[in-house]
Design an enzyme around this catalytic site. Structure first.
Site, PDB file in Angstrom:
ATOM      1  N   PHE A   1       0.854  -1.194   0.000  1.00  0.00           N
ATOM      2  CA  PHE A   1       0.000   0.000   0.000  1.00  0.00           C
ATOM      3  C   PHE A   1       0.886   1.240   0.000  1.00  0.00           C
ATOM      4  CE2 PHE A   1      -2.275   3.486   2.051  1.00  0.00           C
ATOM      5  CZ  PHE A   1      -3.474   3.486   1.357  1.00  0.00           C
TER       6      PHE A   1
ATOM      7  N   ASP B   1       9.084   2.513   1.334  1.00  0.00           N
ATOM      8  CA  ASP B   1       7.963   3.255   1.903  1.00  0.00           C
ATOM      9  C   ASP B   1       7.912   2.916   3.387  1.00  0.00           C
ATOM     10  OD1 ASP B   1       5.544   4.100   2.876  1.00  0.00           O
ATOM     11  OD2 ASP B   1       4.417   3.594   1.067  1.00  0.00           O
TER      12      ASP B   1
ATOM     13  N   LYS C   1       3.168   9.562   8.453  1.00  0.00           N
ATOM     14  CA  LYS C   1       2.435   9.140   9.655  1.00  0.00           C
ATOM     15  C   LYS C   1       3.004   9.627  11.006  1.00  0.00           C
ATOM     16  CE  LYS C   1      -0.604   5.578   8.032  1.00  0.00           C
ATOM     17  NZ  LYS C   1      -0.378   5.162   6.654  1.00  0.00           N
TER      18      LYS C   1
HETATM   19  C1  PLP Z   1      -0.650   5.469   5.266  1.00  0.00           C
HETATM   20  C2  PLP Z   1       0.307   5.033   4.256  1.00  0.00           C
HETATM   21  C3  PLP Z   1       0.485   5.732   3.054  1.00  0.00           C
HETATM   22  C4  PLP Z   1      -0.349   6.927   2.689  1.00  0.00           C
HETATM   23  O1  PLP Z   1      -0.190   8.001   3.569  1.00  0.00           O
HETATM   24  P1  PLP Z   1      -1.286   9.161   3.582  1.00  0.00           P
HETATM   25  O2  PLP Z   1      -0.741  10.144   4.577  1.00  0.00           O
HETATM   26  O3  PLP Z   1      -2.575   8.536   3.994  1.00  0.00           O
HETATM   27  O4  PLP Z   1      -1.368   9.721   2.221  1.00  0.00           O
HETATM   28  C5  PLP Z   1       1.440   5.287   2.180  1.00  0.00           C
HETATM   29  N1  PLP Z   1       2.188   4.194   2.443  1.00  0.00           N
HETATM   30  C6  PLP Z   1       2.058   3.506   3.584  1.00  0.00           C
HETATM   31  C7  PLP Z   1       2.931   2.322   3.838  1.00  0.00           C
HETATM   32  C8  PLP Z   1       1.099   3.882   4.521  1.00  0.00           C
HETATM   33  O5  PLP Z   1       0.945   3.176   5.635  1.00  0.00           O
END
Ligand code: PLP
Length: 388
Positions: free
Chosen positions: A125, A209, A238
């Protein structure tokens, strides 16, 4: 907008690992806004940073630098290990950090211009905006929004699949070191090191990520640091500012030379308020040794969950304070609801997984209270199942 499921509870205030709804009901927060509230709620360091910076300078545009912005860039270069060859781009969310990384990948074209492919993992994700969504390996999230931004291929999380897919036409490989939204799913042993070796061999960027795994949550500042290599880029968001919206792309080595002036930007990105809050959060994490603390606290959660001996618990996944509980049956929503009824906030990212991601400041007593409520909730759902 109808893009979200309507929430049933309205929260009004919080303190530490607890929040209260508008009717005065108390909840133990073991989700932390999905791994966001690193310092819990209403932490004095965060409150003071917001108030003090708001009285000084909130926003100035990227025509000007500010002290908190430079301080945060330096801090991120230090804690990621990117060091002096590192560079930092600031946006306002995880998706924006990944959009910047996507553009970075497009800039890695190779001498003959043939690097046009981007690899990412199935079930990974990376966010909901169009570039980040194209990187996300969940067809169900994409299907209503086709066509996707072209060039992205999703592969299985195995060294064999990676070896088969990678060649000199690959510009970048995007990896979530632990797949959070997929239910906190670990990568196979040795996969990250193989990804590092293969991307290096083929001149592809290794982009991690760490939006969910980063900022101390897994027991290192960043999850990759437990594996003995450095990537070419890391995306962060986050937990970095404890709930204040800010995201960042950190580049290492040669990846730091790809962007040139005018190629990317964001009006709010890197503003003095957001960067000041992130500095305050990172400083407090360091002062209170919360990165190391995440290991012991995570172990306590793991062992208390295992000790429940629930027939519904199949496995406990993840690292540090990012924990997934794999269930033997697709009853995650029911367990989640039973927990909420008993005053515990967790989350069910899919039908057979629970996600646990408390604030890094969580105490042993709070972990024991969590385990007691989780135990009752699992027992209640197991009893319903037996009755049915
Ligand atoms: C939450 C998340 C995102 C997206 O972040 P947003 O601030 O919601 O745009 C991208 N990658 C990972 C792994 C995430 O947990």
């Amino acid at each position: 907008m109808r893009s979200l499921t309507p929430p049933k509870i309205m929260l009004e205030r919080g303190e530490g690992c607890r929040v209260w709804d508008v009717d005065g009901n108390e909840y133990l927060d073991f989700l932390a806004g999905i791994a966001v509230n690193s310092l819990g709620h209403a932490h004095p360091a965060l409150v003071a940073a917001i108030a003090d910076q708001a009285a000084k300078l909130v926003h100035v545009s990227n025509y000007f630098a500010t002290p908190p912005q430079l301080e945060l860039a330096e801090r991120l270069k230090r804690i990621t290990g990117a060091g002096d060859a590192g560079r930092v781009y600031f946006g306002n969310s995880g998706a924006e950090a990944n959009e910047a990384a996507f553009k970075l990948a497009r800039l890695n074209r190779g001498a003959d211009g043939k690097k046009t492919r981007i690899l990412a993992l199935k079930q990974g994700f990376h966010g909901r905006t169009m570039g980040a969504l194209a990187l996300t390996g969940k067809p169900a999230l994409q299907e209503d929004f086709l066509p996707m931004v072209p060039g992205v291929e999703h592969i299985d999380s195995t060294v064999d699949a990676l070896e088969a897919a990678i060649d000199d036409t690959v510009a970048a490989l995007f990896i979530e070191p632990i797949k959070g939204e997929a239910g906190v799913v670990d990568l196979p042993e040795g996969f990250l090191l193989a990804a590092r070796r293969l991307t290096e061999e083929h001149g592809a960027l290794l982009v991690l990520d760490e939006i969910q795994t980063g900022v101390g949550r897994t027991g290192n500042w960043f999850a990759f640091q437990g594996h003995g290599f450095v990537p070419d880029a890391v995306t962060v968001a986050k937990g970095i500012a404890g709930g204040f919206p800010i995201g960042a792309l950190v580049t290492f080595g040669w990846a730091s030379d790809l962007f040139s002036a005018g190629q990317h930007g964001s009006t709010f990105g890197g503003n003095p308020l957001g960067t000041r809050v992130a500095n305050a959060v990172l400083e407090e994490i360091e002062r209170a040794d919360l990165v190391r603390g995440a290991i012991a606290k995570g172990e306590r959660i793991r062992s208390t969950v295992t000790a429940l001996g629930s027939p519904l618990v199949e496995e406990v996944r993840g690292s540090g304070l990012l924990i997934g509980i794999g269930l033997t049956r697709p009853v995650a929503a029911a367990v989640n609801a039973a927990a909420l009824e008993r005053g515990l906030i967790i989350n069910a990212p899919n039908e057979s997984s629970l996600r646990i991601a408390p604030p890094l400041i969580v105490s042993d007593a709070e972990i024991d209270a969590f385990a007691a409520i989780l135990g009752q909730s699992l027992a209640a759902v197991a009893a319903q199942e037996t009755a049915a």
